[in-house]
Design a protein around this motif. Structure first.
Motif, PDB file in Angstrom:
ATOM      1  N   LEU A   1       0.828  -1.198   0.000  1.00 20.10           N
ATOM      2  CA  LEU A   1       0.000   0.000   0.000  1.00 20.10           C
ATOM      3  C   LEU A   1       0.869   1.257   0.000  1.00 20.10           C
ATOM      4  O   LEU A   1       0.601   2.214  -0.739  1.00 20.10           O
ATOM      5  N   LYS A   2       1.911   1.251   0.785  1.00 23.28           N
ATOM      6  CA  LYS A   2       2.833   2.387   0.855  1.00 23.28           C
ATOM      7  C   LYS A   2       3.540   2.595  -0.479  1.00 23.28           C
ATOM      8  O   LYS A   2       3.706   3.720  -0.962  1.00 23.28           O
ATOM      9  N   GLY A   3       3.945   1.506  -1.111  1.00 21.15           N
ATOM     10  CA  GLY A   3       4.611   1.591  -2.400  1.00 21.15           C
ATOM     11  C   GLY A   3       3.705   2.089  -3.497  1.00 21.15           C
ATOM     12  O   GLY A   3       4.131   2.830  -4.386  1.00 21.15           O
ATOM     13  N   TYR A   4       2.427   1.709  -3.428  1.00 22.64           N
ATOM     14  CA  TYR A   4       1.474   2.083  -4.465  1.00 22.64           C
ATOM     15  C   TYR A   4       1.363   3.599  -4.595  1.00 22.64           C
ATOM     16  O   TYR A   4       1.223   4.126  -5.700  1.00 22.64           O
ATOM     17  N   TYR A   5       1.413   4.293  -3.485  1.00 21.44           N
ATOM     18  CA  TYR A   5       1.245   5.752  -3.503  1.00 21.44           C
ATOM     19  C   TYR A   5       2.582   6.483  -3.665  1.00 21.44           C
ATOM     20  O   TYR A   5       2.798   7.541  -3.091  1.00 21.44           O
ATOM     21  N   GLY A   6       3.446   5.916  -4.459  1.00 21.05           N
ATOM     22  CA  GLY A   6       4.716   6.573  -4.761  1.00 21.05           C
ATOM     23  C   GLY A   6       5.819   6.239  -3.794  1.00 21.05           C
ATOM     24  O   GLY A   6       6.775   7.003  -3.652  1.00 21.05           O
ATOM     25  N   ASP A   7       5.693   5.110  -3.116  1.00 21.40           N
ATOM     26  CA  ASP A   7       6.691   4.676  -2.142  1.00 21.40           C
ATOM     27  C   ASP A   7       6.926   5.762  -1.095  1.00 21.40           C
ATOM     28  O   ASP A   7       8.029   6.285  -0.945  1.00 21.40           O
ATOM     29  N   LEU A   8       5.873   6.117  -0.381  1.00 20.89           N
ATOM     30  CA  LEU A   8       5.962   7.101   0.691  1.00 20.89           C
ATOM     31  C   LEU A   8       6.989   6.649   1.723  1.00 20.89           C
ATOM     32  O   LEU A   8       7.224   5.457   1.904  1.00 20.89           O
ATOM     33  N   THR A   9       7.593   7.591   2.408  1.00 27.99           N
ATOM     34  CA  THR A   9       8.502   7.223   3.483  1.00 27.99           C
ATOM     35  C   THR A   9       7.694   6.634   4.637  1.00 27.99           C
ATOM     36  O   THR A   9       6.487   6.873   4.766  1.00 27.99           O
ATOM     37  N   GLU A  10       8.360   5.878   5.483  1.00 21.45           N
ATOM     38  CA  GLU A  10       7.679   5.286   6.636  1.00 21.45           C
ATOM     39  C   GLU A  10       7.116   6.383   7.538  1.00 21.45           C
ATOM     40  O   GLU A  10       6.006   6.260   8.067  1.00 21.45           O
ATOM     41  N   LYS A  11       7.853   7.474   7.691  1.00 21.22           N
ATOM     42  CA  LYS A  11       7.388   8.585   8.536  1.00 21.22           C
ATOM     43  C   LYS A  11       6.104   9.186   7.973  1.00 21.22           C
ATOM     44  O   LYS A  11       5.149   9.436   8.715  1.00 21.22           O
ATOM     45  N   GLN A  12       6.053   9.398   6.664  1.00 27.55           N
ATOM     46  CA  GLN A  12       4.855   9.943   6.028  1.00 27.55           C
ATOM     47  C   GLN A  12       3.663   8.995   6.192  1.00 27.55           C
ATOM     48  O   GLN A  12       2.561   9.413   6.557  1.00 27.55           O
ATOM     49  N   PHE A  13       3.918   7.722   5.904  1.00 26.09           N
ATOM     50  CA  PHE A  13       2.833   6.741   5.943  1.00 26.09           C
ATOM     51  C   PHE A  13       2.307   6.545   7.358  1.00 26.09           C
ATOM     52  O   PHE A  13       1.096   6.463   7.576  1.00 26.09           O
ATOM     53  N   ARG A  14       3.214   6.502   8.314  1.00 29.45           N
ATOM     54  CA  ARG A  14       2.808   6.320   9.716  1.00 29.45           C
ATOM     55  C   ARG A  14       1.989   7.520  10.190  1.00 29.45           C
ATOM     56  O   ARG A  14       1.015   7.358  10.944  1.00 29.45           O
ATOM     57  N   ARG A  15       2.360   8.711   9.740  1.00 29.87           N
ATOM     58  CA  ARG A  15       1.618   9.902  10.129  1.00 29.87           C
ATOM     59  C   ARG A  15       0.181   9.853   9.595  1.00 29.87           C
ATOM     60  O   ARG A  15      -0.770  10.197  10.300  1.00 29.87           O
ATOM     61  N   ILE A  16       0.026   9.390   8.349  1.00 30.30           N
ATOM     62  CA  ILE A  16      -1.307   9.266   7.767  1.00 30.30           C
ATOM     63  C   ILE A  16      -2.104   8.201   8.515  1.00 30.30           C
ATOM     64  O   ILE A  16      -3.292   8.384   8.808  1.00 30.30           O
ATOM     65  N   TYR A  17      -1.456   7.099   8.844  1.00 33.07           N
ATOM     66  CA  TYR A  17      -2.137   6.037   9.594  1.00 33.07           C
ATOM     67  C   TYR A  17      -2.600   6.551  10.958  1.00 33.07           C
ATOM     68  O   TYR A  17      -3.739   6.282  11.379  1.00 33.07           O
ATOM     69  N   THR A  18      -1.739   7.283  11.635  1.00 30.45           N
ATOM     70  CA  THR A  18      -2.090   7.804  12.965  1.00 30.45           C
ATOM     71  C   THR A  18      -3.306   8.713  12.885  1.00 30.45           C
ATOM     72  O   THR A  18      -4.184   8.679  13.756  1.00 30.45           O
ATOM     73  N   GLU A  19      -3.374   9.513  11.831  1.00 30.42           N
ATOM     74  CA  GLU A  19      -4.538  10.376  11.646  1.00 30.42           C
ATOM     75  C   GLU A  19      -5.794   9.551  11.366  1.00 30.42           C
ATOM     76  O   GLU A  19      -6.875   9.844  11.889  1.00 30.42           O
ATOM     77  N   ALA A  20      -5.655   8.506  10.542  1.00 31.96           N
ATOM     78  CA  ALA A  20      -6.796   7.633  10.240  1.00 31.96           C
ATOM     79  C   ALA A  20      -7.317   6.966  11.508  1.00 31.96           C
ATOM     80  O   ALA A  20      -8.528   6.790  11.683  1.00 31.96           O
ATOM     81  N   GLU A  21      -6.403   6.611  12.390  1.00 31.49           N
ATOM     82  CA  GLU A  21      -6.765   5.937  13.641  1.00 31.49           C
ATOM     83  C   GLU A  21      -7.603   6.845  14.536  1.00 31.49           C
ATOM     84  O   GLU A  21      -8.449   6.365  15.298  1.00 31.49           O
ATOM     85  N   ARG A  22      -7.391   8.157  14.430  1.00 33.39           N
ATOM     86  CA  ARG A  22      -8.120   9.106  15.271  1.00 33.39           C
ATOM     87  C   ARG A  22      -9.520   9.409  14.745  1.00 33.39           C
ATOM     88  O   ARG A  22     -10.363   9.944  15.476  1.00 33.39           O
ATOM     89  N   LEU A  23      -9.760   9.095  13.470  1.00 32.88           N
ATOM     90  CA  LEU A  23     -11.058   9.400  12.863  1.00 32.88           C
ATOM     91  C   LEU A  23     -12.114   8.368  13.268  1.00 32.88           C
ATOM     92  O   LEU A  23     -11.788   7.211  13.533  1.00 32.88           O
ATOM     93  N   ARG A  24     -13.345   8.812  13.294  1.00 35.69           N
ATOM     94  CA  ARG A  24     -14.438   7.900  13.637  1.00 35.69           C
ATOM     95  C   ARG A  24     -14.717   6.978  12.454  1.00 35.69           C
ATOM     96  O   ARG A  24     -14.833   7.424  11.311  1.00 35.69           O
ATOM     97  N   GLY A  25     -14.822   5.691  12.715  1.00 34.29           N
ATOM     98  CA  GLY A  25     -15.084   4.732  11.654  1.00 34.29           C
ATOM     99  C   GLY A  25     -13.989   3.694  11.558  1.00 34.29           C
ATOM    100  O   GLY A  25     -13.081   3.632  12.401  1.00 34.29           O
ATOM    101  N   ASP A  26     -14.074   2.854  10.543  1.00 38.81           N
ATOM    102  CA  ASP A  26     -13.093   1.794  10.321  1.00 38.81           C
ATOM    103  C   ASP A  26     -11.746   2.404   9.944  1.00 38.81           C
ATOM    104  O   ASP A  26     -11.653   3.149   8.966  1.00 38.81           O
ATOM    105  N   THR A  27     -10.695   2.078  10.697  1.00 39.90           N
ATOM    106  CA  THR A  27      -9.393   2.708  10.485  1.00 39.90           C
ATOM    107  C   THR A  27      -8.834   2.403   9.098  1.00 39.90           C
ATOM    108  O   THR A  27      -8.253   3.272   8.443  1.00 39.90           O
TER     109      THR A  27
END
Length: 206
Positions: free
Chosen positions: A58-84
């Motif tokens: 999944l990380k590679g699909y979006y242009g091989d995001l860095t782990e820091k970038q991807f983790r930051r997006i995941y952390t934000e998704a985790e805070r949102l209401r609904g399925d992470t």
């Protein structure tokens, strides 16, 4: 040049899948991984390995995001209401470079990042050169008029490799795309199966 432009198909070979569905992918000719050990017999992945592979894909699909970038997006998704997992996909698809790619303004996600960074794109009439810029529902993304005759734009417009998804309203003549709604996983036209639920499991344990 963006970080992975010259080596983007190594991601395909590392994953063992043609993750963008492109005819040029070397995985169409050789399904083993890159490097001198690529042809070794593949062992069955552990649960950790399966989850890690899902994250890398999944990380590679979006242009091989860095782990820091991807983790930051995941952390934000985790805070949102609904399925992470669903929230994660929605946030990734709202990136400006993802919208430019989905609208078929350029042929690859890597080209989309570079295209945005070089100032060829506007959002609601204002030039935006940040690939990670997050579009909102109703935003209109457009190719600047002076950039519309670039070879990669013409190539992408004429390609039959992929279609534009229905959460974008695209005008191929004006080269504009309206972001209609944030998609769910089932709305996104991935060429291979993505498993954001496994990404959630990976981060939950690590």
């Amino acid at each position: 040049m963006t970080k992975r432009t010259a080596a983007k198909y190594k991601i395909d070979r590392r994953m063992g899948e043609n993750i963008w569905g492109r005819a040029k992918s070397p995985i169409n000719k050789r399904e083993y991984g890159p490097g001198q050990h690529g042809q070794r017999r593949k062992n069955k992945l552990s649960d950790f390995g399966t989850q890690l592979r899902a994250k890398q894909k999944l990380k590679g699909y979006y242009g091989d995001l860095t782990e820091k970038q991807f983790r930051r997006i995941y952390t934000e998704a985790e805070r949102l209401r609904g399925d992470t997992g669903e929230m994660l996909i929605g946030l990734l698809e709202r990136r400006l470079d993802a919208v430019v790619y989905r609208a078929k303004f350029v042929p690859t996600i890597f080209a989309a990042r570079q295209f945005v960074n070089h100032g060829h794109v506007t959002v609601n009439g204002q030039r935006v050169n940040i690939a990670s810029y997050r579009v909102k529902e109703g935003d209109v993304v457009a190719v600047r008029e002076k950039s519309r005759q670039m070879n990669l734009v013409i190539e992408a417009q004429g390609s039959s490799e992929r279609d534009t998804p229905d959460y974008l309203e695209v005008d191929g003549n004006k080269l504009t795309a309206t972001f209609v709604r944030t998609p769910a996983l089932g709305d996104v036209p991935y060429a291979v199966q993505m498993e954001p639920n496994l990404v959630v499991e990976f981060y939950a344990k690590n």
